[in-house]
Design a protein around this motif. Structure first.
Motif, mmCIF file in Angstrom:
data_model
loop_
_atom_site.group_PDB
_atom_site.id
_atom_site.type_symbol
_atom_site.label_atom_id
_atom_site.label_comp_id
_atom_site.label_asym_id
_atom_site.label_seq_id
_atom_site.Cartn_x
_atom_site.Cartn_y
_atom_site.Cartn_z
ATOM 1 N N ASP A 73 16.844 -5.108 0.527
ATOM 2 C CA ASP A 73 15.886 -5.054 1.634
ATOM 3 C C ASP A 73 15.642 -3.613 2.063
ATOM 4 O O ASP A 73 14.514 -3.219 2.357
ATOM 5 N N PHE A 74 16.728 -2.866 2.114
ATOM 6 C CA PHE A 74 16.641 -1.477 2.568
ATOM 7 C C PHE A 74 15.721 -0.672 1.654
ATOM 8 O O PHE A 74 14.798 0.005 2.109
ATOM 9 N N LEU A 75 15.952 -0.801 0.349
ATOM 10 C CA LEU A 75 15.148 -0.041 -0.609
ATOM 11 C C LEU A 75 13.711 -0.534 -0.655
ATOM 12 O O LEU A 75 12.778 0.260 -0.819
ATOM 13 N N SER A 101 11.794 -1.776 1.701
ATOM 14 C CA SER A 101 10.964 -1.252 2.799
ATOM 15 C C SER A 101 10.632 0.216 2.584
ATOM 16 O O SER A 101 9.512 0.663 2.853
ATOM 17 N N ILE A 102 11.616 0.965 2.080
ATOM 18 C CA ILE A 102 11.374 2.392 1.840
ATOM 19 C C ILE A 102 10.310 2.557 0.773
ATOM 20 O O ILE A 102 9.359 3.337 0.926
ATOM 21 N N ARG A 103 10.455 1.797 -0.290
ATOM 22 C CA ARG A 103 9.511 1.944 -1.402
ATOM 23 C C ARG A 103 8.096 1.545 -0.969
ATOM 24 O O ARG A 103 7.123 2.199 -1.345
ATOM 25 N N GLU A 117 6.730 1.767 1.932
ATOM 26 C CA GLU A 117 6.161 2.818 2.777
ATOM 27 C C GLU A 117 5.762 4.023 1.939
ATOM 28 O O GLU A 117 4.717 4.629 2.143
ATOM 29 N N ILE A 118 6.593 4.367 0.962
ATOM 30 C CA ILE A 118 6.305 5.536 0.119
ATOM 31 C C ILE A 118 5.078 5.289 -0.735
ATOM 32 O O ILE A 118 4.245 6.182 -0.924
ATOM 33 N N LYS A 153 -1.167 7.293 2.234
ATOM 34 C CA LYS A 153 -1.362 7.678 3.623
ATOM 35 C C LYS A 153 -2.707 8.358 3.754
ATOM 36 O O LYS A 153 -3.110 9.143 2.900
#
Lengths: 143, 210
Positions: free
Chosen positions: A57-59, A61-63, A65-66, A70
């Motif tokens: 889950d942690f990874l 969400s990071i991925r 967003e990256i 933007k």
């Protein structure tokens, strides 16, 4: 009584840093406080951490967003600046071509009057249209 | 096929060959950063795996809430990924990522207006600590709990200094790298943090005023 400098020396010694000086008799109380503080912090529950079961889950969400592109605000600012500059240039060109707006003409007197009791007023226009306003004071008026 | 070695200045300049096979277990942080810069996301993920708990621990000790620490930790690695090109390697990756963590925690703290208790308010709450079990272990736990509460009332810079030293165990040099200041400033902030905590704990009746 310990000074701030003494206490900082004791802190450096306590933290294992170079040139720290062990506590003298005056600093013993402060050194005890530092020791008790450290012991108390050590007694607190350790940080829970992020275990392997939650890494997915942690990874994720990071991925996410990256990889979400933007909006480039710097690009939009550049575009807005260029647009503003273009507008200024366009207006300038229009002024140059058309000679700009006619100069203001303020040579017509619509009304004339005076608050001086008994004074009379009149307007004379000379040959080039320049208006002259005359205010005649009563003879009895004193300055 | 030759690959620039990790110690060389060219490591971060020359591209890594496509057929370079790397092993996450033996790759150094600098090596992983270089690979991540070329777009190998798995290298970045390995850095996340290595430092997730360091980041989370600092965020947790600073923010005092698990959910906030989780959010902050994710934000830290997102920012780190975007800033990989600016990592010069003059400090260790760990201190670099902890610096991002400290800044992120400060931003999150302000953004969410996480409530803090002023040290003056803490000083009035003596009742909870007036009856203490004489056993040293229990007293230590109570003191720890009081410190945990008192930390919330410290200004950001002082709190960061105390957390980095007492919870993370960083040296003054490492703290200076994380906080982006000189060692003299580190010592000053740490001293102020300890003195303020001392006053708060005296006010709470947890320790005696000597």
């Amino acid at each position: 009584m310990s000074t701030r400098r003494d206490e900082q020396r004791v802190e450096r010694w306590f933290d294992g840093e170079q040139d720290g000086v062990g506590p003298g008799p005056e600093d013993r109380a402060y050194a005890d406080f530092l020791q008790r503080t450290r012991g108390a912090v050590a007694s607190l529950p350790a940080s829970p951490g992020i275990d392997d079961a939650r890494m997915g889950d942690f990874l994720h969400s990071i991925r996410n967003e990256i990889e979400t592109p933007k909006r480039s605000w710097s690009g939009m600012w550049a575009l807005a600046s260029a647009a503003a500059a273009a507008v200024v240039v366009a207006i300038s060109i229009v002024f140059i071509i058309t000679g700009g707006p006619s100069p203001a003409e303020a040579n017509t007197v619509d009304a004339v009057g005076s608050e001086i009791s008994g004074a009379t007023t009149r307007v004379d226009y000379d040959s080039d249209g320049t208006a002259t306003v005359w205010v005649t004071l009563p003879e009895s008026d004193l300055w | 096929m030759s690959v620039p070695f990790e110690g060389s200045l060219l490591y971060d300049v020359l591209p890594v060959a496509d057929d370079y096979h790397w092993d996450a277990r033996i790759e150094s942080d600098a090596g992983l950063v270089a690979l991540a810069r070329t777009g190998q996301y798995s290298a970045f993920e390995e850095l996340v795996r290595r430092y997730r708990n360091d980041v989370y621990a600092l965020a947790f000790h600073y923010l005092r809430q698990r959910e906030d620490a989780w959010d902050a930790s994710q934000e830290v690695f997102i920012r780190a990924h975007r800033a990989l090109g600016r990592f010069r390697g003059d400090a260790s990756f760990k201190t670099w990522i902890l610096r991002i963590t400290a800044n992120c925690c400060k931003d999150l703290f302000k953004k969410r207006r996480i409530s803090t208790v002023s040290l003056e308010e803490l000083g009035g709450d003596v009742g909870a600590y007036t009856e203490r079990d004489p056993s040293s272990e229990l007293e230590s736990r109570e003191l720890g709990s009081a410190i945990d509460t008192a930390l919330a009332g410290l200004p950001h810079k002082h709190r960061t200094a105390f957390v980095l030293r007492e919870f993370e165990g960083l040296s003054y040099q490492q703290m200076a790298e994380v906080m982006g200041c000189t060692m003299g400033t580190v010592m000053s902030r740490l001293h102020h943090a300890r003195k303020k905590l001392q006053r708060a704990l005296i006010g709470m009746g947890v320790i005696e005023d000597n």
